[in-house]
Design a protein around this motif. Structure first.
Motif, PDB file in Angstrom:
ATOM      1  N   ASP A   1       0.818  -1.215   0.000  1.00 57.55           N
ATOM      2  CA  ASP A   1       0.000   0.000   0.000  1.00 57.55           C
ATOM      3  C   ASP A   1       0.853   1.267   0.000  1.00 57.55           C
ATOM      4  OD1 ASP A   1      -2.533  -1.317   0.082  1.00 57.55           O
ATOM      5  OD2 ASP A   1      -2.222  -1.726   2.213  1.00 57.55           O
ATOM      6  N   TRP A   2       2.165   1.097  -0.234  1.00 60.33           N
ATOM      7  CA  TRP A   2       3.102   2.221  -0.273  1.00 60.33           C
ATOM      8  C   TRP A   2       3.256   2.895   1.093  1.00 60.33           C
ATOM      9  CZ3 TRP A   2       6.383   2.748  -4.193  1.00 60.33           C
ATOM     10  CH2 TRP A   2       7.126   3.913  -4.324  1.00 60.33           C
ATOM     11  N   ASN A   3       3.264   2.090   2.122  1.00 58.44           N
ATOM     12  CA  ASN A   3       3.582   2.568   3.459  1.00 58.44           C
ATOM     13  C   ASN A   3       4.940   2.004   3.853  1.00 58.44           C
ATOM     14  OD1 ASN A   3       0.994   3.865   3.933  1.00 58.44           O
ATOM     15  ND2 ASN A   3       0.153   1.795   4.102  1.00 58.44           N
ATOM     16  N   LEU A   4       5.763   2.813   4.520  1.00 64.32           N
ATOM     17  CA  LEU A   4       7.080   2.348   4.916  1.00 64.32           C
ATOM     18  C   LEU A   4       6.969   1.185   5.895  1.00 64.32           C
ATOM     19  CD1 LEU A   4      10.180   2.889   4.734  1.00 64.32           C
ATOM     20  CD2 LEU A   4       9.916   4.199   6.855  1.00 64.32           C
ATOM     21  N   LYS A   5       7.584   0.073   5.537  1.00 69.58           N
ATOM     22  CA  LYS A   5       7.575  -1.112   6.384  1.00 69.58           C
ATOM     23  C   LYS A   5       8.836  -1.186   7.230  1.00 69.58           C
ATOM     24  CE  LYS A   5       5.578  -5.028   7.517  1.00 69.58           C
ATOM     25  NZ  LYS A   5       4.218  -5.072   8.112  1.00 69.58           N
ATOM     26  N   THR A   6       9.975  -0.895   6.613  1.00 73.40           N
ATOM     27  CA  THR A   6      11.252  -0.870   7.314  1.00 73.40           C
ATOM     28  C   THR A   6      12.269  -0.197   6.412  1.00 73.40           C
ATOM     29  OG1 THR A   6      12.856  -2.218   8.550  1.00 73.40           O
ATOM     30  CG2 THR A   6      12.088  -3.096   6.456  1.00 73.40           C
ATOM     31  N   PHE A   7      13.495  -0.034   6.916  1.00 72.76           N
ATOM     32  CA  PHE A   7      14.553   0.528   6.085  1.00 72.76           C
ATOM     33  C   PHE A   7      15.868  -0.127   6.463  1.00 72.76           C
ATOM     34  CE2 PHE A   7      14.334   3.298   9.814  1.00 72.76           C
ATOM     35  CZ  PHE A   7      15.658   3.400  10.200  1.00 72.76           C
ATOM     36  N   PHE A   8      16.843   0.000   5.574  1.00 79.93           N
ATOM     37  CA  PHE A   8      18.165  -0.565   5.788  1.00 79.93           C
ATOM     38  C   PHE A   8      19.210   0.521   5.594  1.00 79.93           C
ATOM     39  CE2 PHE A   8      15.442  -3.842   3.881  1.00 79.93           C
ATOM     40  CZ  PHE A   8      15.439  -4.788   4.906  1.00 79.93           C
TER      41      PHE A   8
END
Length: 212
Positions: free
Chosen positions: A186-193
Motif C-alpha cells: 500500500d506504499w507505506n514504509l515497512k522498514t529501512f536498511f
C-alpha cells in the motif's frame, strides 16, 4: 511513535552515508537517535508514518509513473545515481545477493532506483545502467525533472546535494542519503536498511516481512 520532521531528518542523517565520501566519525554520536520505530528497534519496527509519500516521475522507458504504479506488491527503493563510483553500485549488488538468499519460491520486492542526478540520468542512461548483470534482475530506474526528484526525496526524508569536482572528468558528483526503504503493497514504509546492513541481514528481514 511520531517524531517531528526535523528530528526525523537528524536521525536519518546520522544513519545515512553520503554517496561518495564517508560521514564524519562524530556524526552518529552527536545527532539524535531514532528509538521506537527506528534503528534501535527490530527490523520489523523501523517504520515512520511520515516517510514514503507520493512520487511523480518517469521510468527508464520514458513512461510517467506514480506511487500507484507500484502498489500491490512491496517495493525496495534506493536514491542514487549512475555516475556514483562505489556506494550506489555496491548497495545494488548487496540487494541482488540478498534476493538470492530468500527462501525458495519467495518473490523479492520490486526494486526502484530513483536518480538524484536528473541532469545526467536520462531515461536512456538509466535503461543502460539497470541492465548491469550484478544488479537485481527486477531493477527499475526512475528520474524526472529537478523539482519532481526533489519532491520525491522530501517525501522520503532523504537529501542530496551537488558537489563540484573540477578534478573529475564528470565535473561534479552527488552526496546523498544512502538508505534502502522497504514499502509495503500500500506504499507505506515497512522498514529501512542502512549502509551497515549486509546482504544477510537484508535477506533475513525481507524473509520475515514478505511472509506476512
Amino acid at each position: 511513535m511520531t517524531l517531528p520532521y526535523r528530528t526525523l531528518i537528524a536521525a536519518f542523517g546520522a544513519l545515512a552515508a553520503t554517496a561518495c565520501s564517508p560521514a564524519p566519525s562524530d556524526t552518529a554520536s552527536t545527532a539524535p537517535k531514532a528509538t521506537s520505530g527506528g534503528m534501535q528497534s527490530g527490523c520489523l519496527s523501523r517504520a515512520y508514518p511520515e516517510i514514503g509519500g507520493p512520487i511523480s516521475l518517469v521510468n527508464e522507458k520514458g513512461e510517467a509513473v506514480t506511487q500507484d504504479t507500484f502498489k500491490g506488491h512491496p517495493a525496495l527503493i534506493y536514491f542514487g545515481f549512475t555516475y556514483c563510483p562505489d556506494v550506489c553500485p555496491m548497495t545494488l549488488v548487496s540487494v541482488a545477493r540478498a534476493y538470492k538468499m530468500l527462501p525458495e519460491g519467495m518473490t523479492p520486492p520490486q526494486t526502484l532506483l530513483i536518480s538524484i542526478d536528473p541532469e545526467r540520468d536520462t531515461p536512456e542512461k538509466l535503461a543502460e545502467y539497470i541492465t548491469t548483470s550484478a544488479f537485481p534482475e527486477n531493477l527499475t530506474g526512475l528520474t524526472g525533472t529537478p523539482d519532481q526528484v526533489r519532491a520525491a526525496t522530501e517525501a522520503f526524508v532523504a537529501d542530496f546535494s551537488r558537489v563540484d569536482d573540477p578534478n573529475s572528468s564528470a565535473g561534479y558528483t552527488m552526496d546523498h542519503t544512502s538508505l534502502l526503504y522497504l514499502m509495503d503493497s500500500d506504499w507505506n514504509l515497512k522498514t529501512f536498511f542502512t549502509h551497515e546492513d549486509t546482504s544477510e541481514t537484508i535477506a533475513a528481514c525481507l524473509a520475515d516481512v514478505l511472509e506476512e
